[in-house]
Write a protein that holds these residues in place. Structure first.
Motif, PDB file in Angstrom:
ATOM      1  N   ASN A  99      50.424   7.773  23.910  1.00  0.00           N
ATOM      2  CA  ASN A  99      51.121   7.941  22.118  1.00  0.00           C
ATOM      3  C   ASN A  99      51.889   7.989  22.167  1.00  0.00           C
ATOM      4  O   ASN A  99      52.529   9.009  22.703  1.00  0.00           O
ATOM      5  CB  ASN A  99      49.819   8.410  21.733  1.00  0.00           C
ATOM      6  CG  ASN A  99      48.378   8.474  21.683  1.00  0.00           C
ATOM      7  OD1 ASN A  99      48.272   7.284  21.568  1.00  0.00           O
ATOM      8  ND2 ASN A  99      47.555   9.546  22.106  1.00  0.00           N
ATOM      9  N   PHE A 100      53.339   7.431  21.358  1.00  0.00           N
ATOM     10  CA  PHE A 100      54.673   7.365  20.803  1.00  0.00           C
ATOM     11  C   PHE A 100      54.455   7.326  19.649  1.00  0.00           C
ATOM     12  O   PHE A 100      54.530   5.851  19.443  1.00  0.00           O
ATOM     13  CB  PHE A 100      54.980   6.930  21.886  1.00  0.00           C
ATOM     14  CG  PHE A 100      56.508   7.625  21.657  1.00  0.00           C
ATOM     15  CD1 PHE A 100      56.901   8.820  21.669  1.00  0.00           C
ATOM     16  CD2 PHE A 100      57.983   6.920  21.488  1.00  0.00           C
ATOM     17  CE1 PHE A 100      58.603   9.106  21.020  1.00  0.00           C
ATOM     18  CE2 PHE A 100      59.142   6.456  20.719  1.00  0.00           C
ATOM     19  CZ  PHE A 100      59.384   7.661  20.505  1.00  0.00           C
ATOM     20  N   SER A 137      50.337   3.228  20.138  1.00  0.00           N
ATOM     21  CA  SER A 137      49.946   3.270  21.842  1.00  0.00           C
ATOM     22  C   SER A 137      49.496   2.356  22.305  1.00  0.00           C
ATOM     23  O   SER A 137      50.104   1.226  22.778  1.00  0.00           O
ATOM     24  CB  SER A 137      48.087   3.399  21.228  1.00  0.00           C
ATOM     25  OG  SER A 137      48.114   4.666  20.557  1.00  0.00           O
ATOM     26  N   GLU A 178      52.342  14.967  27.537  1.00  0.00           N
ATOM     27  CA  GLU A 178      51.520  15.615  27.398  1.00  0.00           C
ATOM     28  C   GLU A 178      49.873  15.598  27.562  1.00  0.00           C
ATOM     29  O   GLU A 178      49.887  14.580  26.739  1.00  0.00           O
ATOM     30  CB  GLU A 178      51.968  16.869  26.174  1.00  0.00           C
ATOM     31  CG  GLU A 178      50.778  18.512  25.689  1.00  0.00           C
ATOM     32  CD  GLU A 178      51.223  18.483  24.706  1.00  0.00           C
ATOM     33  OE1 GLU A 178      50.932  19.641  24.330  1.00  0.00           O
ATOM     34  OE2 GLU A 178      51.822  18.200  24.079  1.00  0.00           O
ATOM     35  N   MET A 197      46.546  15.129  26.546  1.00  0.00           N
ATOM     36  CA  MET A 197      45.726  15.713  25.629  1.00  0.00           C
ATOM     37  C   MET A 197      44.328  15.431  25.806  1.00  0.00           C
ATOM     38  O   MET A 197      43.270  15.824  24.924  1.00  0.00           O
ATOM     39  CB  MET A 197      46.098  14.855  23.950  1.00  0.00           C
ATOM     40  CG  MET A 197      47.193  14.564  24.064  1.00  0.00           C
ATOM     41  SD  MET A 197      48.041  16.248  24.065  1.00  0.00           S
ATOM     42  CE  MET A 197      47.584  16.609  22.155  1.00  0.00           C
ATOM     43  N   GLU A 204      44.865  10.478  28.490  1.00  0.00           N
ATOM     44  CA  GLU A 204      45.561   9.783  27.215  1.00  0.00           C
ATOM     45  C   GLU A 204      46.843  11.046  27.493  1.00  0.00           C
ATOM     46  O   GLU A 204      46.817  12.475  27.029  1.00  0.00           O
ATOM     47  CB  GLU A 204      44.951  10.591  25.564  1.00  0.00           C
ATOM     48  CG  GLU A 204      45.660  10.505  24.000  1.00  0.00           C
ATOM     49  CD  GLU A 204      44.284  10.306  23.282  1.00  0.00           C
ATOM     50  OE1 GLU A 204      44.847  10.443  22.367  1.00  0.00           O
ATOM     51  OE2 GLU A 204      43.749  10.641  23.378  1.00  0.00           O
ATOM     52  N   ARG A 209      49.673  12.365  25.450  1.00  0.00           N
ATOM     53  CA  ARG A 209      51.396  12.519  24.737  1.00  0.00           C
ATOM     54  C   ARG A 209      52.397  12.984  24.725  1.00  0.00           C
ATOM     55  O   ARG A 209      52.785  13.689  25.286  1.00  0.00           O
ATOM     56  CB  ARG A 209      51.034  13.110  22.695  1.00  0.00           C
ATOM     57  CG  ARG A 209      51.918  13.992  21.432  1.00  0.00           C
ATOM     58  CD  ARG A 209      51.072  14.335  20.418  1.00  0.00           C
ATOM     59  NE  ARG A 209      51.823  15.791  21.632  1.00  0.00           N
ATOM     60  CZ  ARG A 209      51.895  16.686  20.509  1.00  0.00           C
ATOM     61  NH1 ARG A 209      51.113  16.551  19.277  1.00  0.00           N
ATOM     62  NH2 ARG A 209      51.543  17.845  20.805  1.00  0.00           N
ATOM     63  N   GLN A 258      57.038  12.743  24.435  1.00  0.00           N
ATOM     64  CA  GLN A 258      58.213  12.667  23.270  1.00  0.00           C
ATOM     65  C   GLN A 258      59.702  12.106  24.706  1.00  0.00           C
ATOM     66  O   GLN A 258      59.017  12.979  25.295  1.00  0.00           O
ATOM     67  CB  GLN A 258      58.430  14.431  23.578  1.00  0.00           C
ATOM     68  CG  GLN A 258      57.469  15.290  22.467  1.00  0.00           C
ATOM     69  CD  GLN A 258      57.699  16.203  21.924  1.00  0.00           C
ATOM     70  OE1 GLN A 258      59.060  16.438  21.273  1.00  0.00           O
ATOM     71  NE2 GLN A 258      56.306  17.229  22.632  1.00  0.00           N
TER      72      GLN A 258
END
Length: 145
Positions: free
Chosen positions: A64-65, A69, A106, A108, A116, A118, A120
């Motif tokens: 996810n960004f 997704s 990260e 999640m 999942e 996340r 950055q």
């Protein structure tokens, strides 16, 4: 100037169109992308420090960004977890990643049925305003980022 917005559990900071937020305390890994992570190889493995929380089989994975997704598979032999090449390539290309960019992944959610992450992205580019600046008499003055 940075704009701040608050989500339900995080403070999200936007700077030059990119989003940044503090880590939540969940497991994560970070990486400075090398040539092997991007064109032409497109390979990314999950570091060994996270192998103990990952199941020993291939699992559906979601990156996810920026509100989007990317679905892929994470798996491999002998607990060498790698993201599938074609889907990782799509993530790299869609986000215009290149060698020298940094990514923080990260965890999640992690179970036997789903991983999942996340993401950055920290761009490795030197801002254009710094490249264009004449240094001349200012060579002794540091640039504060």
């Amino acid at each position: 100037m940075a704009d701040s917005a608050r989500s339900s559990s995080d403070t999200i900071i936007q700077l030059h169109g990119e989003e940044f937020w503090p880590l939540s305390g969940k497991p994560f890994f970070d990486i400075i992308l090398a040539k092997s992570h991007v064109k032409p190889s497109y390979m990314l493995g999950i570091p060994a420090k996270l192998h103990s929380i990952l199941p020993p089989c291939s699992i559906p994975t979601v990156l996810n960004f920026a509100g989007k997704s990317w679905e892929m598979t994470c798996g491999g032999k002998h607990r060498k977890h790698k993201l599938d090449k074609e889907s990782w390539k799509a993530f790299v290309d869609d986000n215009k990643l290149k060698a020298g960019d940094g990514c923080v992944f990260e965890v999640m959610e992690c179970s036997t049925t789903k991983l999942e992450l996340r993401v950055q992205i920290l761009r490795g580019d030197i801002p254009a305003e710094l490249l264009e600046k004449e240094r001349g008499d200012e060579a002794e003055k540091p640039i504060v980022l």
